[in-house]
Enzyme design. Structure first.
Site, PDB file in Angstrom:
ATOM      1  N   HIS A  18      16.549   0.795 -19.200  1.00  0.00           N
ATOM      2  CA  HIS A  18      15.098   0.616 -19.253  1.00  0.00           C
ATOM      3  C   HIS A  18      14.692  -0.268 -18.075  1.00  0.00           C
ATOM      4  O   HIS A  18      15.124  -1.417 -18.014  1.00  0.00           O
ATOM      5  CB  HIS A  18      14.698  -0.056 -20.575  1.00  0.00           C
ATOM      6  CG  HIS A  18      15.084   0.749 -21.776  1.00  0.00           C
ATOM      7  ND1 HIS A  18      14.251   1.690 -22.337  1.00  0.00           N
ATOM      8  CD2 HIS A  18      16.233   0.769 -22.510  1.00  0.00           C
ATOM      9  CE1 HIS A  18      14.862   2.258 -23.377  1.00  0.00           C
ATOM     10  NE2 HIS A  18      16.071   1.717 -23.501  1.00  0.00           N
ATOM     11  N   GLU A 199      21.098   3.834 -33.530  1.00  0.00           N
ATOM     12  CA  GLU A 199      21.424   2.477 -33.072  1.00  0.00           C
ATOM     13  C   GLU A 199      21.298   1.586 -34.305  1.00  0.00           C
ATOM     14  O   GLU A 199      22.285   1.197 -34.911  1.00  0.00           O
ATOM     15  CB  GLU A 199      20.464   2.039 -31.960  1.00  0.00           C
ATOM     16  CG  GLU A 199      20.685   0.615 -31.478  1.00  0.00           C
ATOM     17  CD  GLU A 199      19.561   0.097 -30.562  1.00  0.00           C
ATOM     18  OE1 GLU A 199      19.781  -0.953 -29.949  1.00  0.00           O
ATOM     19  OE2 GLU A 199      18.481   0.720 -30.483  1.00  0.00           O
TER      20      GLU A 199
END
Length: 339
Positions: A18, A199
């Protein structure tokens, strides 16, 4: 050459990064100063001290706060260029990075400002550093479907710069089906798709991302180990998982790196890759992640190389470009084993 030197010199490909998560505290402060923005921290050290997270949400809270300093095209350029220099340092030869336009458009920053700043840095990095890249736009899953549709609309004029659509932010309570229609529209427009799943969220988010969103890769996906049949299916269909080891331990997905399942998944034939996620917040870029995994698990050099092979195969580049990256990897192996 010892294991550490081998890892440092190994050509790498990053598929889960990111760009907003590469905002180092020092740059956060210099941009805040440049843009006349008040930060709730007195020093870069105070920011670092705040990077003790208990879960995904505690990280996201500070992550969105940090993004407030990004306003102008040059800010996004500087942020991306700094990351590309880290790539050069860590022998990353190709990278595919995420950006979160909604984080910025919600603050009144134009979509074009964000994408043009990032893209310009990526172009310069290819010319000056020889590092290739692709750009992936993510929807924030805690926002509603309408916001995602509006963001997709804003991306349409920039299809020459954006290869794929992704899905990130808080996973719990925001399953893939929430975005099934907008992903269908993105695929119709010619975008590839990826999604964060498994996740913190359940196994069903992984299967949903594959079946409902038609993803080419699953970002994270480590919870697949909860379902042995799913692990076998992921291996059989060669579905890549872009795993982020330091991120997973920092956010308490695994208590210790020794408990991480990435090596076990690799040996079960799953196409796992190593990535750094939000390295400014999670204590490490690509080399740090490779070194952390190698320090906690007995890995052969062939296995370490397999992470790069998997990432090349999973990347969103042409077959010709994949051959070129593989050739670089083979040349490194020849030199290494030739001595």
């Amino acid at each position: 050459m010892n294991q550490t030197q081998f890892i440092e010199r190994l050509p790498k490909v990053e598929l889960h990064l990111h760009i907003e998560g590469t905002l180092e505290p020092e740059m956060m402060f210099s941009l805040a100063q440049r843009n006349n923005i008040q930060l709730p921290f007195a020093t870069p050290e105070a920011v670092k001290a705040a990077y003790e997270f208990t879960n995904l949400q505690s990280f996201l809270d500070i992550y969105y706060q940090g993004a407030n300093v990004l306003i102008h095209e040059q800010d996004f350029y500087d942020l991306t260029w700094a990351y590309m220099l880290h790539c050069q340092q860590d022998n990353v030869i190709h990278t595919e990075i995420f950006f979160d336009p909604q984080t910025h458009t919600a603050r009144g920053v134009e979509f074009a400002t964000v994408v043009n700043g990032i893209d310009r840095a990526l172009q310069d990095a290819q010319q000056q550093l020889g590092i290739t890249s692709r750009l992936i736009m993510c929807f924030l899953r805690h926002l509603d479907e309408q916001s995602a549709f509006e963001t997709l609309e804003q991306a349409m004029p920039h299809q020459d710069k954006i290869i794929a659509i992704g899905l990130d932010s808080s996973e719990l309570g925001h399953p893939p089906e929430k975005f099934e229609r907008v992903f269908a529209k993105a695929r119709e427009a010619g975008f590839l798709t990826v999604a964060h799943a498994g996740e913190e969220g359940p196994v069903s988010n992984i299967t949903g991302s594959v079946t409902l969103l038609n993803v080419s890769r699953v970002d994270h996906g480590v919870r697949c180990s909860d379902d042995a049949q799913l692990v076998a299916e992921l291996a059989q269909m060669a579905m890549p998982l872009t795993v982020c080891p330091l991120s997973n331990t920092k956010l308490k997905v695994f208590a210790e790196m020794e408990q991480h399942n990435i090596v076990e998944l690799l040996r079960q034939g799953v196409k796992v890759t190593i990535n750094s996620d939000d390295p400014a917040y999670f204590g490490g870029y690509m080399n740090d992640n490779f070194l952390a995994v190698a320090a906690s698990h007995q890995l052969t050099q062939q296995e370490l190389t397999q992470f790069t092979r998997n990432a090349i195969e999973a990347s969103f580049i042409s077959e010709q470009e994949k051959h070129a990256l593989t050739a670089q990897l083979e040349e490194f192996m020849r030199q290494y084993f030739g001595h």
